[in-house]
Write a protein that holds these residues in place. Structure first.
Motif, short mmCIF file in Angstrom:
data_model
loop_
_atom_site.label_atom_id
_atom_site.label_comp_id
_atom_site.label_asym_id
_atom_site.label_seq_id
_atom_site.Cartn_x
_atom_site.Cartn_y
_atom_site.Cartn_z
N HIS A 97 83.06 15.45 28.97
CA HIS A 97 84.29 14.97 29.61
C HIS A 97 85.10 16.17 30.04
O HIS A 97 85.51 16.96 29.21
CB HIS A 97 85.12 14.12 28.64
CG HIS A 97 84.42 12.88 28.21
ND1 HIS A 97 84.52 11.70 28.90
CD2 HIS A 97 83.60 12.64 27.16
CE1 HIS A 97 83.78 10.78 28.29
NE2 HIS A 97 83.23 11.33 27.24
N THR A 134 88.39 17.92 31.15
CA THR A 134 89.81 17.64 31.00
C THR A 134 90.60 18.64 31.82
O THR A 134 90.11 19.70 32.20
CB THR A 134 90.25 17.71 29.53
OG1 THR A 134 89.94 19.01 29.03
CG2 THR A 134 89.55 16.66 28.70
N ALA A 184 93.05 13.58 30.82
CA ALA A 184 91.71 13.63 31.42
C ALA A 184 91.83 13.63 32.94
O ALA A 184 92.67 12.95 33.50
CB ALA A 184 90.88 12.43 30.97
N SER A 235 90.81 8.64 29.27
CA SER A 235 90.67 9.52 28.12
C SER A 235 89.38 9.17 27.39
O SER A 235 88.91 8.03 27.45
CB SER A 235 91.85 9.34 27.17
OG SER A 235 93.02 9.77 27.81
N PRO A 236 88.82 10.12 26.67
CA PRO A 236 87.62 9.82 25.87
C PRO A 236 87.95 8.75 24.82
O PRO A 236 89.09 8.61 24.39
CB PRO A 236 87.29 11.15 25.20
CG PRO A 236 87.95 12.18 26.04
CD PRO A 236 89.17 11.53 26.61
N THR A 266 85.90 10.25 19.56
CA THR A 266 85.13 11.23 20.31
C THR A 266 85.44 12.62 19.78
O THR A 266 86.59 12.96 19.54
CB THR A 266 85.49 11.17 21.81
OG1 THR A 266 85.15 9.88 22.30
CG2 THR A 266 84.75 12.23 22.60
N LYS A 267 84.42 13.42 19.58
CA LYS A 267 84.62 14.79 19.14
C LYS A 267 84.91 15.66 20.36
O LYS A 267 84.23 15.57 21.37
CB LYS A 267 83.40 15.30 18.40
CG LYS A 267 83.20 14.56 17.11
CD LYS A 267 82.03 15.06 16.34
CE LYS A 267 81.98 14.22 15.08
NZ LYS A 267 80.86 14.39 14.28
N ARG A 268 85.91 16.48 20.23
CA ARG A 268 86.29 17.37 21.32
C ARG A 268 85.85 18.78 20.96
O ARG A 268 86.02 19.22 19.84
CB ARG A 268 87.79 17.33 21.53
CG ARG A 268 88.27 15.96 21.95
CD ARG A 268 89.78 15.89 21.85
NE ARG A 268 90.19 14.52 21.94
CZ ARG A 268 90.74 13.98 23.01
NH1 ARG A 268 90.95 14.72 24.08
NH2 ARG A 268 91.08 12.72 23.02
N TYR A 275 86.34 22.71 22.19
CA TYR A 275 87.07 23.66 23.01
C TYR A 275 86.36 25.00 22.90
O TYR A 275 86.02 25.44 21.81
CB TYR A 275 88.52 23.80 22.51
CG TYR A 275 89.28 22.51 22.55
CD1 TYR A 275 89.81 22.04 23.75
CD2 TYR A 275 89.46 21.75 21.41
CE1 TYR A 275 90.49 20.83 23.80
CE2 TYR A 275 90.14 20.55 21.45
CZ TYR A 275 90.66 20.10 22.65
OH TYR A 275 91.34 18.91 22.70
N LEU A 319 97.04 22.04 20.90
CA LEU A 319 95.92 21.11 20.79
C LEU A 319 95.94 20.45 19.41
O LEU A 319 96.52 20.98 18.47
CB LEU A 319 94.60 21.86 20.96
CG LEU A 319 94.39 22.57 22.29
CD1 LEU A 319 93.16 23.45 22.23
CD2 LEU A 319 94.29 21.58 23.42
#
Length: 173
Positions: A17, A19, A26, A31-32, A36-38, A40, A100
């Motif tokens: 995804h 962003t 998003a 949005s996920p 959902t694991k993000r 970075y 974040l």
């Protein structure tokens, strides 16, 4: 299972995804989903090898820090540390990291410059007890018969001594 996914022999169980630069917004209009694991990604700050290479080019020389010419380059180019500018870059990234959501895991390359960048950029998360793991698949490529010395690293035990808060035992050979 993960290794089979990695080489493409099993369907991957993740999606990407994109962003925007604004956390939580998003660009694809949605949005996920919850849970959902993000992930970075952060590139390391300027290392001593970057400054050395720039100085060599500025002086009209072609930098050549390889295994075969070990006496021709400064010793600090082996697994180089961050420069003052690199530490400042990482400090600037820390402001973005604070905006974040707190990560649940920090994964870094075992290269010193990468671990130092993580330490500075995610100092708040580390202070809060977020675990940190070093993984070989996150490091610079180390290919060929005569690779650059700044893409080689210190040994696992030496790194663990320098950065005791990072787990080097599982994924660093």
């Amino acid at each position: 299972k993960q290794a089979v996914e990695f080489v493409g022999l099993r369907k991957q169980r993740f999606t990407l995804h994109h962003t925007s630069d604004k956390p939580g917004e998003a660009t694809q209009g949605k949005s996920p989903s919850t849970g959902t694991k993000r992930i970075y990604l952060l590139r390391h700050g300027e290392g001593e090898h970057n400054a050395w290479r720039a100085a060599e080019f500025a002086a009209g020389r072609t930098p050549n820090a390889k295994r075969h010419n070990v006496g021709a380059w400064p010793a600090e180019l082996h697994d180089p540390c961050l420069t003052a500018k690199g530490r400042a870059d990482a400090s600037a990234a820390a402001a973005s990291a604070r905006a974040l959501p707190r990560p649940s895991l920090l994964v870094t390359s075992p290269m010193r410059r990468a671990v130092q960048t993580m330490d500075i950029a995610f100092s708040d998360a580390l202070a809060a007890g977020v675990p940190a793991v070093a993984h070989e698949l996150c490091r610079e490529a180390f290919h060929g018969q005569d690779p650059s010395v700044y893409d080689s690293r210190l040994g696992r035990d030496e790194l663990a001594g320098l950065f005791p808060h990072v787990d080097f035992s599982e994924h660093v050979l």
